[in-house]
Write an enzyme that holds these catalytic residues in place. Structure first.
Site, short mmCIF file in Angstrom:
data_model
loop_
_atom_site.label_atom_id
_atom_site.label_comp_id
_atom_site.label_asym_id
_atom_site.label_seq_id
_atom_site.Cartn_x
_atom_site.Cartn_y
_atom_site.Cartn_z
N ARG A 7 42.37 81.27 41.08
CA ARG A 7 41.99 79.86 40.92
C ARG A 7 42.52 79.31 39.60
O ARG A 7 42.93 78.16 39.51
CB ARG A 7 40.46 79.73 41.02
CG ARG A 7 39.97 80.08 42.43
CD ARG A 7 38.47 80.05 42.52
NE ARG A 7 37.94 78.72 42.27
CZ ARG A 7 36.71 78.47 41.83
NH1 ARG A 7 35.89 79.47 41.59
NH2 ARG A 7 36.31 77.24 41.64
N ASN A 55 32.36 71.15 38.18
CA ASN A 55 33.67 71.75 38.47
C ASN A 55 34.15 72.60 37.30
O ASN A 55 33.93 72.27 36.14
CB ASN A 55 34.70 70.65 38.75
CG ASN A 55 34.32 69.84 39.98
OD1 ASN A 55 33.49 70.29 40.76
ND2 ASN A 55 34.93 68.69 40.16
N ASP A 61 37.44 73.36 37.13
CA ASP A 61 38.84 72.98 36.86
C ASP A 61 38.89 72.09 35.62
O ASP A 61 37.85 71.69 35.08
CB ASP A 61 39.46 72.27 38.09
CG ASP A 61 38.80 70.93 38.41
OD1 ASP A 61 38.75 70.05 37.52
OD2 ASP A 61 38.32 70.75 39.55
N HIS A 93 28.90 74.26 34.73
CA HIS A 93 29.09 75.56 35.40
C HIS A 93 30.22 76.38 34.76
O HIS A 93 30.72 77.31 35.39
CB HIS A 93 29.36 75.36 36.89
CG HIS A 93 28.13 74.93 37.66
ND1 HIS A 93 28.17 74.46 38.96
CD2 HIS A 93 26.81 74.91 37.30
CE1 HIS A 93 26.94 74.17 39.36
NE2 HIS A 93 26.10 74.41 38.38
N CYS A 106 33.86 87.36 25.96
CA CYS A 106 33.71 88.80 25.74
C CYS A 106 32.22 89.11 25.63
O CYS A 106 31.53 88.59 24.74
CB CYS A 106 34.45 89.24 24.48
SG CYS A 106 34.23 91.01 24.18
N GLY A 151 31.15 63.30 44.88
CA GLY A 151 31.78 64.48 45.47
C GLY A 151 30.99 65.77 45.37
O GLY A 151 31.57 66.83 45.16
N THR A 152 29.69 65.67 45.53
CA THR A 152 28.90 66.91 45.52
C THR A 152 27.94 66.93 46.71
O THR A 152 27.39 65.90 47.08
CB THR A 152 28.16 67.11 44.17
OG1 THR A 152 27.33 68.28 44.26
CG2 THR A 152 27.34 65.92 43.76
N GLU A 186 30.66 62.07 52.69
CA GLU A 186 29.61 62.01 53.72
C GLU A 186 28.26 62.11 53.02
O GLU A 186 28.20 62.41 51.83
CB GLU A 186 29.77 63.19 54.68
CG GLU A 186 29.67 64.51 53.94
CD GLU A 186 30.17 65.71 54.72
OE1 GLU A 186 30.74 65.53 55.79
OE2 GLU A 186 29.96 66.82 54.22
#
Ligand code: OAD
Length: 231
Positions: free
Chosen positions: A57, A90, A92, A107, A115, A174-175, A202
């Protein structure tokens, strides 16, 4: 006019950039088991499987770009008089590449590893395995993706709670509304007296909690909504 805007984003805002969502058909959770790649126990069992999932990813980020929805949120931040905070689920880096300044990755981030031996967080585009050496403490075997896995606490919760308590507009983009605590932010914002809006492809699981709901592709509905806010 709104003075304190909090925007929650999820995988749907990056979908048209070419990044897979989680729960749509063909999404990441249709092809991988959450328990294997997104839990501390999964990492303990098979660190190389988990590293490979995030390596793949991370490398995909080189071939994607921010889309019109990410860019519209930057226009909002730059042009509205009040404050705008983007809280993203996200991992990204498309919000920051678009130019968002006030941004929290609740997240974690694909481009960071941590580490567990010395606590150092390293920004990186590299790939890792269970034997990778930490550039800070020079020990191997302690590096893990700096991603929040199931069973772990999301990052920046104090800042997010503070912002939600003071916001007058809350926008969710968008979640699916399937993962807490993010799925509960709409109720906190409502409790603070904010107007709440869902922009999604949706109805999300929490759709009925929003005052306003607008459905369509993020690259279409987000720029349109931002334009109206700035008028
Ligand atoms: P999901 O995959 O659960 O939901 C993505 C949402 O985006 C769905 O409601 C889709 O309908 C919508 N969507 C898809 N394409 C879209 C488009 N082009 N425009 C607008 N909306 C679109 O992703 P998240 O809600 O982000 O957590 O998932 C939340 C968390 O669950 C993730 O951060 C991840 C995952 O497990 C961790 O890994 C901790």
């Amino acid at each position: 006019m709104y003075n304190n805007i909090v925007i929650l984003t999820g995988a749907g805002i990056s979908a048209e950039s070419g990044i897979s969502t989680f729960r749509d058909s063909g999404g990441l959770w249709a092809n991988y088991r959450v328990e294997d790649v997104a839990t501390p126990e999964g990492f303990d069992r098979n660190p190389d499987l988990v590293h490979n999932f995030y390596n793949k990813r991370r490398s995909e980020l080189a071939s994607v770009r921010p889309n019109e929805a990410h860019i519209a949120l930057v226009a909002l931040e730059l042009n509205i008089k009040g404050s705008v905070l983007v809280v993203t689920q996200n991992v990204d880096d498309l919000h920051e590449r678009a130019g968002s300044q006030n941004l929290l990755h609740m997240h974690g981030e694909l481009l960071k590893v941590r580490c567990e031996r010395c606590g150092e967080v390293i920004r990186t585009h590299e790939s890792f395995n269970k034997d990778s050496v930490c550039q800070s403490c020079k020990r191997s075997g302690g590096l893990r993706p700096d991603i929040v896995w199931f069973g772990e606490l999301p990052k920046y919760m104090d800042e997010i709670s503070f912002a939600l308590a003071g916001c007058d507009l809350f926008i969710s983009i968008g979640t699916s509304g399937a993962v807490y605590p993010a799925a509960g932010f709409v109720q906190v914002a409502r409790g603070a007296g904010a107007h709440t809006v869902e922009l999604n492809l949706e109805r999300s699981e929490g759709a009925s909690l929003f005052h306003e709901r607008i459905y369509g592709k993020a690259t279409e509905v987000v720029p349109k909504y931002v334009k109206e806010l700035l008028m």
